[in-house]
Structures are given as structure tokens and as C-alpha cells.
Design an enzyme around this catalytic site. Structure first.
Site, mmCIF file in Angstrom:
data_model
loop_
_atom_site.group_PDB
_atom_site.id
_atom_site.type_symbol
_atom_site.label_atom_id
_atom_site.label_comp_id
_atom_site.label_asym_id
_atom_site.label_seq_id
_atom_site.Cartn_x
_atom_site.Cartn_y
_atom_site.Cartn_z
ATOM 1 C CE LYS A 189 -2.085 -1.614 3.635
ATOM 2 N NZ LYS A 189 -2.967 -1.881 4.776
ATOM 3 C CG ASP A 212 -6.373 -4.228 8.113
ATOM 4 O OD1 ASP A 212 -5.919 -5.351 7.807
ATOM 5 O OD2 ASP A 212 -6.453 -3.293 7.283
HETATM 6 C C1 GLC Z 1 -2.747 -4.965 2.468
HETATM 7 C C2 GLC Z 1 -1.940 -5.556 3.615
HETATM 8 C C3 GLC Z 1 -2.811 -6.405 4.491
HETATM 9 C C4 GLC Z 1 -4.030 -5.613 4.944
HETATM 10 C C5 GLC Z 1 -4.771 -5.046 3.734
HETATM 11 C C6 GLC Z 1 -5.959 -4.195 4.118
HETATM 12 O O1 GLC Z 1 -3.163 -6.007 1.652
HETATM 13 O O2 GLC Z 1 -0.850 -6.311 3.102
HETATM 14 O O3 GLC Z 1 -2.096 -6.871 5.623
HETATM 15 O O4 GLC Z 1 -4.889 -6.443 5.674
HETATM 16 O O5 GLC Z 1 -3.881 -4.269 2.961
HETATM 17 O O6 GLC Z 1 -5.591 -3.090 4.883
#
Ligand code: GLC
Length: 461
Positions: free
Chosen positions: A169, A205
Site C-alpha cells: 500500500k 486489520d
Molecule cells: C494490504 C496488507 C494487508 C491488509 C490489507 C488491508 O493487503 O498487506 O495486511 O490487511 O492491505 O488493509
């Protein structure tokens, strides 16, 4: 006889529709995506194939059947999107012996230089935010248990210990990948020396979302995020979680399905726009599934589609504004605005004029179609992933039908006007043997982290 003008418009529309039709996936194709995800999930769980799996299936050390929890004050941190949040969570028991939760929280921006700087900069900044928060609540003298929602792929050794595998991200902070994240946080708190904390749990999360929804509905066994990024977790039988010893009970597995496609499984479905978005990202070649769905990417995908239409002389008289030509100028929230249009095209017109173009009616209609194509594909491809998880759980259970609740959160899911509906409909179509309830979580990241900390404290006591 249709007029000349109408004939031109019809011809133009047909060409537009042909370009956009690439975004449409047939049910058979979605089933194929689903099966491929399931194969990668299986590979991720098995010891001998784990290394090469694109879906990592990371054990979280969050187990089923917690035996009670502590009550009291907990601090929760939430790092993973565009903001960083500190939260105070008061957990108490209600009259029926269940949990009662009250929260107060504060949001902090993450400055760009912190996101791309060093580990020390990032964690010193986090510690500084905590210090500021404790000052506000006059709580500096209390050593509270802390739960850390850290929304990136982490290989856990226990619930309070795990290394970051790789950033996703858009984060790029150096010196964190390969290191124990909780250790970095503890060190930063020590460096400051103006408060103490007992870091008891670190969770993804998706896991925090699942737990916070479990608190309302005990059938909640899946957690999911469709926000900046996209990911899911679910309760898996311990006997299938080969990376952790023990056969009894179940453990929550963080799929990290955003990485699906990184070993070629999505090539058949990826379009030219997907390749451009990927190549321009800070992690080219990674998180290819997430780059089709996540809010960090959907706006940019749409912008590229619009530019293609302009270049083919099908939009804006063949001319794009400077802003439209600028990478990142078309944010994902604009898709939501455009698709909220009620038929009078006002919203679309407004959005486009702020982007420096003066659209005709036909332009507005075409832009609407382009947004719809990108976001519908996202919803359907995402549905294939969730159906993959749910159908796997259903097979594990060997039941005719299975009732299950999915706890879900994230800006795309919550704020896009049609994502939810398209997504729910397709999941149900792809997982017909399951009776699925979707439960939107409220402040799940923080509340979930606090609840897991409450359980972890009980287990340690
Ligand atoms: C990205 C992260 C993951 C998280 C997701 C949503 O995929 O790698 O860990 O849960 O974003 O925030």
C-alpha cells in the site's frame, strides 16, 4: 432513418463499450479465479509449498475459544492506511456477562517523509503520537496493555511477536522489513522514556475486524477489508495450519490474498491498465490482486481507461486536461461520486470540471460507464476471493449448508455507492451452499485490537 449525429453517437458508444467490455468477467471466469485462489491458499498452508505460494496464509496465533478476558482500559494503535490512530478502549462486562466497550480516539496524519523514511523515524513518530494522546487524557502515569493493529503481512512467532515480510500500500520505510515490529515499537517507547506501555498483541486489520464483529455475532469467522488495500482472514482448522505445531482447535489465518497473482495466476485477466498501475507503483510485480480492487489503485486505473478513450478520440473531443494527464489526479473517491449520479449528471459534471474538462452529455455518460466497469470488476474479482475462502470452510465442515458471518470494513466497501451490493450478490452466486451474513464493523481495527489484548492479558495472568 437515424440522423447523422445519432449514427455517430451510436458508433462512438459501440467503440466505447468494446473497450470497456474487457472489464467484464463471466461467471465461469470468476469461478476460475476462485479456484486458483483456493489452490494458492492450500499451497500457503502446506509446509513444503508455503515458500512459493502467492497467498501466504500467515498464522496469527489468535485461536478459537478464548477463555474469558480481562476488563479495564486498553490502548489500541492502528497503522495501515493513510492515517495513524490511537484509541483508548474501556472493556467491561455487561449484565449478561458479555463485553461492553467504550472508545475514544484520535487520528494523526502520516507525513510522507515518515512513510518513506527510516524505521526509527516511523516508530519515533508513533511514540510521539501516543505521548500526545496520553497527555490529552492525563494518562501518562498508567502502564496500559496495548494492542497494535498493524495492517501488513507479518510472520508471527506469537501473538506479540512477528516480523514484517514486506510493505504494501505504498509504504516504503526502510529497516522494518525482516524485523520484529513489536520490538521496534517497544524500542521507540523506551527511547522517549516519558511513558510506559505493555505491548501484548499485534494483529492484522482483517483479524481485528473479525474479532470486533465476533463480539456482536458469534458466527463471525471471517474478517475482511476493502479499503486502501484488500485482504481477508478466517478461522482454519489447526491440523491444516502446518506452519504451527498442534492439531487441536482452530486458528485465525491472515490470507494476505492481496499477493495473489504475483506468481502469474492472474495473467489471463490482467489488462494493459493493470500493468501500467503496477509498473508505476513502489512495489512492481507485487500485490497484483490487490491492485485490481484496492482504493489505492482503482482511481488511477479509471484515469488510464479515460485517457485511452481520449486517445481513441472517443471522449472529451480527443483532448485531456493537464490534470487528467497527471498520475494520481483521479482519486478513488471520485468513482463513488460519479457512480452516485442520480440521472441528472450533475455530480459527474462537477467532478469533471474540477479536473479541468468541460464535458458534453455523452462524455458524462461515458465517464460513468468507465467508472462502473472498473468498480464492478473490482467487486466481482473480490467476490471470487471471498467465495474461495467460504467454500473452503464449507468443505472443511462437511455440512450441506453453512451459516456464516463475514465481518467487513474499509473505505471502498463503506463509501462506494454500489460496491457492496455487487459484491454481496456475486459472493452468494459463487458460494450457493452458504447462508452468508455481512456485518459492517464500526471502528473494528481499534476495538478488535483491544479485545484481543484483553484476551491475551487473561491468558498471561
Ligand atoms: C494490504 C496488507 C494487508 C491488509 C490489507 C488491508 O493487503 O498487506 O495486511 O490487511 O492491505 O488493509
Amino acid at each position: 432513418m437515424p440522423s447523422n449525429r445519432a449514427r455517430i453517437d451510436r458508433g462512438r458508444m459501440q467503440k466505447v463499450q468494446q473497450i470497456l467490455s474487457e472489464f467484464h468477467l463471466q461467471k465461469e471466469e470468476l469461478l476460475e479465479v476462485m479456484q486458483r485462489i483456493q489452490q494458492e491458499m492450500e499451497k500457503g498452508l502446506r509446509l513444503e509449498t508455503h515458500k512459493t505460494a502467492s497467498v501466504k496464509m500467515l498464522p496469527t496465533y489468535v485461536r478459537s475459544t478464548p477463555d474469558g478476558s480481562e476488563v479495564g482500559d486498553f490502548l489500541a494503535l492502528d497503522l495501515g492506511g493513510t492515517n495513524f490512530r490511537v484509541m483508548l478502549v474501556k472493556v467491561s462486562e455487561d449484565a449478561q456477562g458479555g463485553w461492553k466497550i467504550e472508545t475514544s480516539n484520535q487520528m494523526y496524519d502520516i507525513p510522507a517523509d515518515v512513510m518513506t523514511g527510516t524505521a526509527e523515524m516511523l516508530f519515533d513518530y508513533i511514540a510521539q503520537c501516543i505521548s500526545n494522546f496520553l497527555d490529552q487524557y492525563s494518562m501518562k502515569d498508567k502502564k496500559l496493555p496495548l494492542g497494535f493493529t498493524f495492517s501488513f503481512p507479518v510472520r508471527h512467532e506469537d501473538i506479540d511477536k512477528g516480523i514484517l515480510l514486506n510493505w504494501t500500500k505504498g509504504f516504503k520505510t526502510s529497516g522494518v522489513e525482516g524485523n520484529n515490529v513489536v520490538g521496534l515499537l517497544r524500542d521507540a517507547i523506551k527511547r522517549r522514556g516519558d511513558f510506559e506501555m505493555d505491548v501484548v498483541a499485534m494483529v492484522n486489520d482483517t483479524v481485528a475486524t473479525m474479532i470486533s464483529c465476533y463480539y456482536e455475532d458469534h458466527s463471525c469467522e471471517v474478517g475482511m477489508i476493502v479499503g486502501t488495500g484488500c485482504n481477508a482472514c478466517y478461522m482454519e482448522e489447526m491440523k491444516n495450519v502446518e506452519l504451527v505445531e498442534g492439531e487441536e482447535g482452530r486458528m485465525c489465518v491472515n490470507t494476505e490474498w492481496g499477493g495473489f497473482g504475483d506468481t502469474g495466476e492472474l495473467e489471463k485477466f490482467r489488462l494493459e491498465y493493470d500493468c501500467v498501475v503496477d509498473e508505476a507503483s513502489v512495489n512492481p510485480g507485487y500485490q497484483l490482486y490487490e491492485k485490481i480492487i484496492g482504493g489505492k489503485y482503482m482511481g488511477e486505473l479509471t484515469r488510464l481507461v479515460l485517457l485511452k478513450l481520449v486517445n481513441q478520440n472517443l471522449l472529451f473531443n480527443g483532448e485531456a486536461s493537464q490534470l487528467m494527464k497527471t498520475r494520481g489526479s483521479f482519486e478513488t473517491r471520485l468513482l463513488s461520486q460519479i457512480e452516485s449520479d442520480t440521472g441528472d449528471q450533475k455530480q459527474i459534471y462537477n467532478v469533471l470540471t474540477t479536473l479541468g474538462v468541460l464535458p458534453s452529455k455523452a462524455d458524462c455518460e461515458i465517464v460513468h460507464l468507465a467508472c462502473e466497469s472498473v468498480s464492478t470488476r473490482a467487486a466481482h474479482v473480490c467476490a471470487a476471493g471471498l467465495a474461495g475462502v467460504i467454500n473452503r470452510m464449507w468443505k472443511n465442515k462437511c455440512k450441506e449448508t453453512m451459516k456464516i458471518t463475514v465481518g467487513i470494513d474499509g473505505s471502498v466497501y463503506k463509501y462506494h455507492p454500489h460496491f457492496k451490493h455487487r459484491f454481496h450478490t456475486m459472493v452468494r452466486e459463487l458460494a450457493p451452499c452458504c447462508d452468508i451474513t455481512f456485518l459492517q464493523s464500526n471502528e473494528g481495527s481499534g476495538r478488535g485490537a483491544a479485545l484481543i489484548s484483553a484476551v491475551a492479558c487473561k491468558m498471561a495472568s
